[in-house]
Design a protein around this motif. Sequence first.
Motif, PDB file in Angstrom:
ATOM      1  N   ALA A 102       2.469  20.181   8.692  1.00 34.47           N
ATOM      2  CA  ALA A 102       2.907  19.994   9.907  1.00 34.47           C
ATOM      3  C   ALA A 102       4.533  19.549   9.707  1.00 34.47           C
ATOM      4  CB  ALA A 102       2.203  18.833  10.510  1.00 34.47           C
ATOM      5  N   PHE A 103       4.859  18.826   8.844  1.00 41.59           N
ATOM      6  CA  PHE A 103       6.378  18.405   8.720  1.00 41.59           C
ATOM      7  C   PHE A 103       7.089  19.642   8.415  1.00 41.59           C
ATOM      8  CE2 PHE A 103       9.746  16.872   5.680  1.00 41.59           C
ATOM      9  CZ  PHE A 103      10.288  15.985   6.507  1.00 41.59           C
ATOM     10  N   PHE A 104       6.622  20.627   7.786  1.00 41.47           N
ATOM     11  CA  PHE A 104       7.410  21.782   7.202  1.00 41.47           C
ATOM     12  C   PHE A 104       7.370  22.628   8.663  1.00 41.47           C
ATOM     13  CE2 PHE A 104       7.608  26.388   6.011  1.00 41.47           C
ATOM     14  CZ  PHE A 104       8.667  26.086   5.113  1.00 41.47           C
ATOM     15  N   LEU A 105       6.571  22.616   9.360  1.00 36.28           N
ATOM     16  CA  LEU A 105       6.994  23.356  10.862  1.00 36.28           C
ATOM     17  C   LEU A 105       7.768  22.746  11.573  1.00 36.28           C
ATOM     18  CD1 LEU A 105       4.059  25.133  10.653  1.00 36.28           C
ATOM     19  CD2 LEU A 105       5.052  25.444  12.967  1.00 36.28           C
ATOM     20  N   LEU A 106       7.598  21.162  11.541  1.00 41.99           N
ATOM     21  CA  LEU A 106       8.723  20.606  12.101  1.00 41.99           C
ATOM     22  C   LEU A 106      10.145  20.647  11.823  1.00 41.99           C
ATOM     23  CD1 LEU A 106       9.032  18.335  14.571  1.00 41.99           C
ATOM     24  CD2 LEU A 106       8.850  16.554  12.698  1.00 41.99           C
ATOM     25  N   CYS A 107      10.372  20.670  10.503  1.00 41.44           N
ATOM     26  CA  CYS A 107      11.681  20.978  10.197  1.00 41.44           C
ATOM     27  C   CYS A 107      12.292  22.336  10.372  1.00 41.44           C
ATOM     28  CB  CYS A 107      11.619  20.874   8.599  1.00 41.44           C
ATOM     29  SG  CYS A 107      11.471  19.160   8.011  1.00 41.44           S
ATOM     30  N   ILE A 108      11.071  23.502  10.100  1.00 39.75           N
ATOM     31  CA  ILE A 108      11.580  24.622  10.554  1.00 39.75           C
ATOM     32  C   ILE A 108      12.156  24.877  12.033  1.00 39.75           C
ATOM     33  CG2 ILE A 108      10.744  27.032  10.828  1.00 39.75           C
ATOM     34  CD1 ILE A 108      11.290  26.336   7.942  1.00 39.75           C
ATOM     35  N   THR A 109      11.431  24.379  12.876  1.00 33.72           N
ATOM     36  CA  THR A 109      11.661  24.222  14.253  1.00 33.72           C
ATOM     37  C   THR A 109      13.081  23.583  14.626  1.00 33.72           C
ATOM     38  OG1 THR A 109       9.462  24.070  14.781  1.00 33.72           O
ATOM     39  CG2 THR A 109      10.776  23.465  16.621  1.00 33.72           C
ATOM     40  N   TRP A 110      13.301  22.457  13.961  1.00 36.59           N
ATOM     41  CA  TRP A 110      14.357  21.844  14.028  1.00 36.59           C
ATOM     42  C   TRP A 110      15.641  22.598  13.612  1.00 36.59           C
ATOM     43  CZ3 TRP A 110      17.336  18.927  10.120  1.00 36.59           C
ATOM     44  CH2 TRP A 110      18.447  18.283  10.518  1.00 36.59           C
ATOM     45  N   ILE A 111      15.518  23.139  12.326  1.00 36.61           N
ATOM     46  CA  ILE A 111      16.554  24.057  12.062  1.00 36.61           C
ATOM     47  C   ILE A 111      16.898  25.249  12.879  1.00 36.61           C
ATOM     48  CG2 ILE A 111      17.125  25.799  10.222  1.00 36.61           C
ATOM     49  CD1 ILE A 111      15.711  23.839   8.287  1.00 36.61           C
ATOM     50  N   GLU A 112      15.872  25.960  13.199  1.00 33.01           N
ATOM     51  CA  GLU A 112      15.955  26.938  14.445  1.00 33.01           C
ATOM     52  C   GLU A 112      16.576  26.724  15.660  1.00 33.01           C
ATOM     53  OE1 GLU A 112      16.166  30.497  14.802  1.00 33.01           O
ATOM     54  OE2 GLU A 112      15.033  30.078  13.353  1.00 33.01           O
ATOM     55  N   ILE A 113      16.139  25.483  16.385  1.00 35.07           N
ATOM     56  CA  ILE A 113      16.691  24.920  17.377  1.00 35.07           C
ATOM     57  C   ILE A 113      18.343  24.488  17.105  1.00 35.07           C
ATOM     58  CG2 ILE A 113      16.966  22.920  19.017  1.00 35.07           C
ATOM     59  CD1 ILE A 113      14.049  22.926  19.045  1.00 35.07           C
ATOM     60  N   GLY A 114      18.566  24.171  16.005  1.00 33.69           N
ATOM     61  CA  GLY A 114      19.964  23.618  15.648  1.00 33.69           C
ATOM     62  C   GLY A 114      20.974  25.013  15.545  1.00 33.69           C
ATOM     63  N   TYR A 115      20.406  25.890  14.886  1.00 37.04           N
ATOM     64  CA  TYR A 115      20.992  27.399  14.712  1.00 37.04           C
ATOM     65  C   TYR A 115      21.194  27.912  16.022  1.00 37.04           C
ATOM     66  CZ  TYR A 115      22.096  32.139  13.342  1.00 37.04           C
ATOM     67  OH  TYR A 115      22.774  33.230  13.164  1.00 37.04           O
TER      68      TYR A 115
ATOM     69  N   ALA B 156      21.552  26.363  18.889  1.00 38.60           N
ATOM     70  CA  ALA B 156      22.734  25.580  19.559  1.00 38.60           C
ATOM     71  C   ALA B 156      23.948  25.926  19.290  1.00 38.60           C
ATOM     72  CB  ALA B 156      22.208  24.119  19.514  1.00 38.60           C
ATOM     73  N   HIS B 157      24.041  26.130  17.884  1.00 37.89           N
ATOM     74  CA  HIS B 157      25.254  26.600  16.918  1.00 37.89           C
ATOM     75  C   HIS B 157      26.078  27.830  17.581  1.00 37.89           C
ATOM     76  CE1 HIS B 157      28.616  26.676  14.086  1.00 37.89           C
ATOM     77  NE2 HIS B 157      27.831  28.028  13.970  1.00 37.89           N
ATOM     78  N   VAL B 158      24.941  28.624  17.700  1.00 36.89           N
ATOM     79  CA  VAL B 158      25.473  30.046  18.096  1.00 36.89           C
ATOM     80  C   VAL B 158      25.849  29.934  19.741  1.00 36.89           C
ATOM     81  CG1 VAL B 158      24.719  32.410  18.852  1.00 36.89           C
ATOM     82  CG2 VAL B 158      24.009  31.366  16.582  1.00 36.89           C
ATOM     83  N   SER B 159      25.280  29.197  20.461  1.00 37.18           N
ATOM     84  CA  SER B 159      25.297  29.118  21.942  1.00 37.18           C
ATOM     85  C   SER B 159      26.685  28.478  22.222  1.00 37.18           C
ATOM     86  CB  SER B 159      24.378  28.312  22.573  1.00 37.18           C
ATOM     87  OG  SER B 159      24.708  28.151  24.002  1.00 37.18           O
ATOM     88  N   ALA B 160      27.036  27.428  21.401  1.00 41.34           N
ATOM     89  CA  ALA B 160      28.216  26.687  21.148  1.00 41.34           C
ATOM     90  C   ALA B 160      29.309  27.308  20.831  1.00 41.34           C
ATOM     91  CB  ALA B 160      28.099  25.247  20.535  1.00 41.34           C
ATOM     92  N   VAL B 161      29.193  28.176  19.843  1.00 39.67           N
ATOM     93  CA  VAL B 161      30.307  29.132  19.409  1.00 39.67           C
ATOM     94  C   VAL B 161      30.602  30.087  20.589  1.00 39.67           C
ATOM     95  CG1 VAL B 161      30.740  30.888  17.705  1.00 39.67           C
ATOM     96  CG2 VAL B 161      30.000  28.633  17.105  1.00 39.67           C
ATOM     97  N   THR B 162      29.630  30.535  21.066  1.00 43.07           N
ATOM     98  CA  THR B 162      29.725  31.873  21.976  1.00 43.07           C
ATOM     99  C   THR B 162      30.299  31.201  23.120  1.00 43.07           C
ATOM    100  OG1 THR B 162      27.640  32.831  21.274  1.00 43.07           O
ATOM    101  CG2 THR B 162      28.526  33.557  23.397  1.00 43.07           C
ATOM    102  N   ASP B 163      30.197  29.964  23.505  1.00 42.60           N
ATOM    103  CA  ASP B 163      30.861  29.352  24.846  1.00 42.60           C
ATOM    104  C   ASP B 163      32.291  28.964  24.552  1.00 42.60           C
ATOM    105  OD1 ASP B 163      28.650  29.274  26.342  1.00 42.60           O
ATOM    106  OD2 ASP B 163      28.156  27.223  25.782  1.00 42.60           O
ATOM    107  N   VAL B 164      32.591  28.559  23.462  1.00 41.37           N
ATOM    108  CA  VAL B 164      34.199  28.280  23.009  1.00 41.37           C
ATOM    109  C   VAL B 164      34.741  29.659  22.892  1.00 41.37           C
ATOM    110  CG1 VAL B 164      35.636  27.672  21.282  1.00 41.37           C
ATOM    111  CG2 VAL B 164      33.731  26.161  22.105  1.00 41.37           C
ATOM    112  N   ALA B 165      34.101  30.733  22.173  1.00 39.70           N
ATOM    113  CA  ALA B 165      34.855  32.111  22.014  1.00 39.70           C
ATOM    114  C   ALA B 165      34.973  32.509  23.246  1.00 39.70           C
ATOM    115  CB  ALA B 165      33.704  32.807  21.207  1.00 39.70           C
ATOM    116  N   ILE B 166      34.103  32.591  24.207  1.00 38.90           N
ATOM    117  CA  ILE B 166      34.522  33.484  25.361  1.00 38.90           C
ATOM    118  C   ILE B 166      35.707  32.636  26.161  1.00 38.90           C
ATOM    119  CG2 ILE B 166      32.462  32.482  27.053  1.00 38.90           C
ATOM    120  CD1 ILE B 166      32.440  35.166  28.277  1.00 38.90           C
TER     121      ILE B 166
ATOM    122  N   GLY C  21      31.154  30.715  10.243  1.00 39.88           N
ATOM    123  CA  GLY C  21      31.010  32.183   9.691  1.00 39.88           C
ATOM    124  C   GLY C  21      29.366  32.423   9.903  1.00 39.88           C
ATOM    125  N   LEU C  22      28.594  31.460  10.537  1.00 40.18           N
ATOM    126  CA  LEU C  22      27.140  31.563  10.645  1.00 40.18           C
ATOM    127  C   LEU C  22      26.777  32.550  11.777  1.00 40.18           C
ATOM    128  CD1 LEU C  22      25.953  28.088  10.313  1.00 40.18           C
ATOM    129  CD2 LEU C  22      25.960  29.774   8.676  1.00 40.18           C
TER     130      LEU C  22
END
Length: 172
Positions: free
Chosen positions: A19-32, A34-44, A85-86
Amino acid sequence: MRHKQKGIASVEFAVGFGAFFLLCITWIEIGYLAHVSAVTDVAIAEAAREAKVASLDHGNRQGSPQSFMRIFKRVVTEETERYGGLVDNDNFRFTVQYLDSVDDLERYQGDCRSKDDTAQEIECGRSKHSALALYAVEYDYTPIFSNLIADPSVLRREVIVIQEYERDAFAI
């Protein structure tokens, strides 16, 4: 008399760790995401700002459509590289839709790109005498843990700008 329960701690650890591993995986995916979304916002935002005033440089008042798309794409690439560069630049698709008036903007029904179109760059309309431009960026987001999350999705950002070189052509 109490009976010894052998292995119960191992089972509890396995369930808890899973359960802890799945929670960490979900947290990493949501963070990624959010990062892609923020970079796309700034870039455009930066790309649209720089492309809309591009023709004012060096006294050139007649911007060419190729120069706007080239500037737009260059700035998006630079902005995404600046933030770690992610974000894979090959997953971007760029669209510039030129509009003559606010009425054209009201009638705008969506992207001029067809659903089957896979071209990385598309310009619609003409840049000359078009007071408005709609800059759009699409990013084909593929989850980091694509084995757990099967559906890749598309992030889309749009910015409507007044083309500075055509500002005198803008009428409400």
